[in-house]
Scaffold this motif. Structure first.
Motif, PDB file in Angstrom:
ATOM      1  N   LYS A 186       0.804  -1.221   0.000  1.00  0.00           N
ATOM      2  CA  LYS A 186       0.000   0.000   0.000  1.00  0.00           C
ATOM      3  C   LYS A 186       0.843   1.280   0.000  1.00  0.00           C
ATOM      4  O   LYS A 186       0.525   2.226  -0.711  1.00  0.00           O
ATOM      5  CB  LYS A 186      -0.909   0.014   1.236  1.00  0.00           C
ATOM      6  N   LYS A 187       1.899   1.319   0.821  1.00  0.00           N
ATOM      7  CA  LYS A 187       2.633   2.557   1.026  1.00  0.00           C
ATOM      8  C   LYS A 187       4.146   2.318   1.054  1.00  0.00           C
ATOM      9  O   LYS A 187       4.615   1.246   1.438  1.00  0.00           O
ATOM     10  CB  LYS A 187       2.249   3.200   2.379  1.00  0.00           C
ATOM     11  N   TYR A 188       4.895   3.350   0.658  1.00  0.00           N
ATOM     12  CA  TYR A 188       6.316   3.398   0.983  1.00  0.00           C
ATOM     13  C   TYR A 188       6.423   3.785   2.452  1.00  0.00           C
ATOM     14  O   TYR A 188       5.579   4.522   2.973  1.00  0.00           O
ATOM     15  CB  TYR A 188       7.048   4.436   0.136  1.00  0.00           C
TER      16      TYR A 188
ATOM     17  N   ALA B 117       3.190  16.302   4.688  1.00  0.00           N
ATOM     18  CA  ALA B 117       2.345  16.352   3.490  1.00  0.00           C
ATOM     19  C   ALA B 117       3.136  16.008   2.237  1.00  0.00           C
ATOM     20  O   ALA B 117       2.591  15.424   1.285  1.00  0.00           O
ATOM     21  CB  ALA B 117       1.702  17.731   3.353  1.00  0.00           C
ATOM     22  N   GLU B 118       4.421  16.356   2.196  1.00  0.00           N
ATOM     23  CA  GLU B 118       5.274  16.031   1.051  1.00  0.00           C
ATOM     24  C   GLU B 118       5.456  14.524   0.923  1.00  0.00           C
ATOM     25  O   GLU B 118       5.450  13.969  -0.180  1.00  0.00           O
ATOM     26  CB  GLU B 118       6.623  16.727   1.183  1.00  0.00           C
ATOM     27  N   PHE B 119       5.628  13.850   2.058  1.00  0.00           N
ATOM     28  CA  PHE B 119       5.723  12.391   2.025  1.00  0.00           C
ATOM     29  C   PHE B 119       4.389  11.769   1.625  1.00  0.00           C
ATOM     30  O   PHE B 119       4.349  10.846   0.806  1.00  0.00           O
ATOM     31  CB  PHE B 119       6.161  11.862   3.401  1.00  0.00           C
ATOM     32  N   GLU B 120       3.307  12.281   2.195  1.00  0.00           N
ATOM     33  CA  GLU B 120       1.998  11.694   1.932  1.00  0.00           C
ATOM     34  C   GLU B 120       1.598  11.801   0.466  1.00  0.00           C
ATOM     35  O   GLU B 120       1.002  10.870  -0.084  1.00  0.00           O
ATOM     36  CB  GLU B 120       0.954  12.362   2.835  1.00  0.00           C
ATOM     37  N   LYS B 121       1.917  12.909  -0.181  1.00  0.00           N
ATOM     38  CA  LYS B 121       1.551  13.044  -1.591  1.00  0.00           C
ATOM     39  C   LYS B 121       2.406  12.159  -2.483  1.00  0.00           C
ATOM     40  O   LYS B 121       2.074  11.954  -3.657  1.00  0.00           O
ATOM     41  CB  LYS B 121       1.620  14.499  -2.028  1.00  0.00           C
ATOM     42  N   ARG B 122       3.471  11.601  -1.905  1.00  0.00           N
ATOM     43  CA  ARG B 122       4.315  10.639  -2.614  1.00  0.00           C
ATOM     44  C   ARG B 122       3.951   9.203  -2.224  1.00  0.00           C
ATOM     45  O   ARG B 122       4.694   8.273  -2.506  1.00  0.00           O
ATOM     46  CB  ARG B 122       5.785  10.919  -2.318  1.00  0.00           C
TER      47      ARG B 122
ATOM     48  N   ILE C 259      13.098  12.878   1.385  1.00  0.00           N
ATOM     49  CA  ILE C 259      12.083  13.084   0.346  1.00  0.00           C
ATOM     50  C   ILE C 259      12.668  12.794  -1.031  1.00  0.00           C
ATOM     51  O   ILE C 259      12.033  12.151  -1.874  1.00  0.00           O
ATOM     52  CB  ILE C 259      11.542  14.521   0.410  1.00  0.00           C
ATOM     53  N   ARG C 260      13.899  13.255  -1.261  1.00  0.00           N
ATOM     54  CA  ARG C 260      14.549  13.021  -2.556  1.00  0.00           C
ATOM     55  C   ARG C 260      14.690  11.527  -2.835  1.00  0.00           C
ATOM     56  O   ARG C 260      14.494  11.070  -3.970  1.00  0.00           O
ATOM     57  CB  ARG C 260      15.932  13.679  -2.583  1.00  0.00           C
TER      58      ARG C 260
END
Length: 209
Positions: free
Chosen positions: A34-36, A62-67, A168-169
């Motif tokens: 489902k998720k990273y 939020a940056e992680f969640e949108k990824r 994030i990168r």
């Protein structure tokens, strides 16, 4: 032994979720398929460098969640200590407002299995059980893919805070590799040119840069 390209060690442990609720059997297996997962260790609650990292992860949540990625923290403190710290306002040294799960590794088995425990169990000269080093976790960060395999890790010594933008990168890089079938060269970031994993692809990339 490195965990890279190996299944992330499985565990079930208490955790605080949503900043205010203790659950007894938290596990990363709930995210399989489902998720990273960005799973990070920090040394200790109610300290100095740790809250800067924990709050920085929250600021970028939020940056992680949108990824399609979740962030999970872990230390060797108890779940009650986690909850107390999460209930303490930032101006008083707390981490109030953090909503992602924080795992309690009081037995230190999770840190040991992930290779980040900052010491070792041993025996002293009298044959008594002892511990050498610090009985806390190094600042380890693990990127786990949706199949539960560790794709990236970085481990910092206790005084060295980590870079959240780099986490994030690396999520971006993993997603790019999976979606495009290309490999990511040095200093790659989302939107930059990647490379085909062939000699011709490398030549093309080099000729364009």
């Amino acid at each position: 032994m490195s965990l890279i390209n190996r299944k992330a060690p499985v565990f079930s442990a208490p955790a605080v979720i949503n900043g205010d609720e203790i659950v007894e059997n938290f596990s990363l297996t709930q995210y399989l398929g489902k998720k990273y997962v960005v799973f990070f260790f920090y040394p200790k609650d109610f300290t100095f460098v740790c809250p800067t990292e924990i709050l920085a992860f929250q600021e970028k949540l939020a940056e992680f969640e949108k990824r399609d990625a979740v962030v999970i923290g872990c230390s060797t403190d108890t779940e009650e200590t986690h909850l107390a710290w999460l209930s303490t306002p930032k101006q008083n040294g707390g981490i109030q407002g953090v909503t992602y799960p924080i795992v309690a590794d009081t037995a230190k088995t999770i840190a040991t299995n992930y290779g980040v425990l900052a010491g070792d169990y041993t025996y002293d000269e009298e044959g008594n059980f002892a511990f050498e080093g610090a009985p806390v976790a190094f600042r380890g960060t693990f990127l786990i893919d949706k199949a539960g395999v560790v794709q990236h890790c970085v481990i910092n010594n206790l005084p060295l805070g980590r870079n959240i933008d780099e986490a994030i990168r690396m999520v971006d890089a993993l997603r790019h590799v999976e979606e495009k079938g290309e490999v990511c060269p040095a200093n790659w970031s989302e939107g930059k040119e990647a490379m085909q994993a062939t000699r011709d692809g490398v030549a093309t990339y080099l000729s364009n840069n």
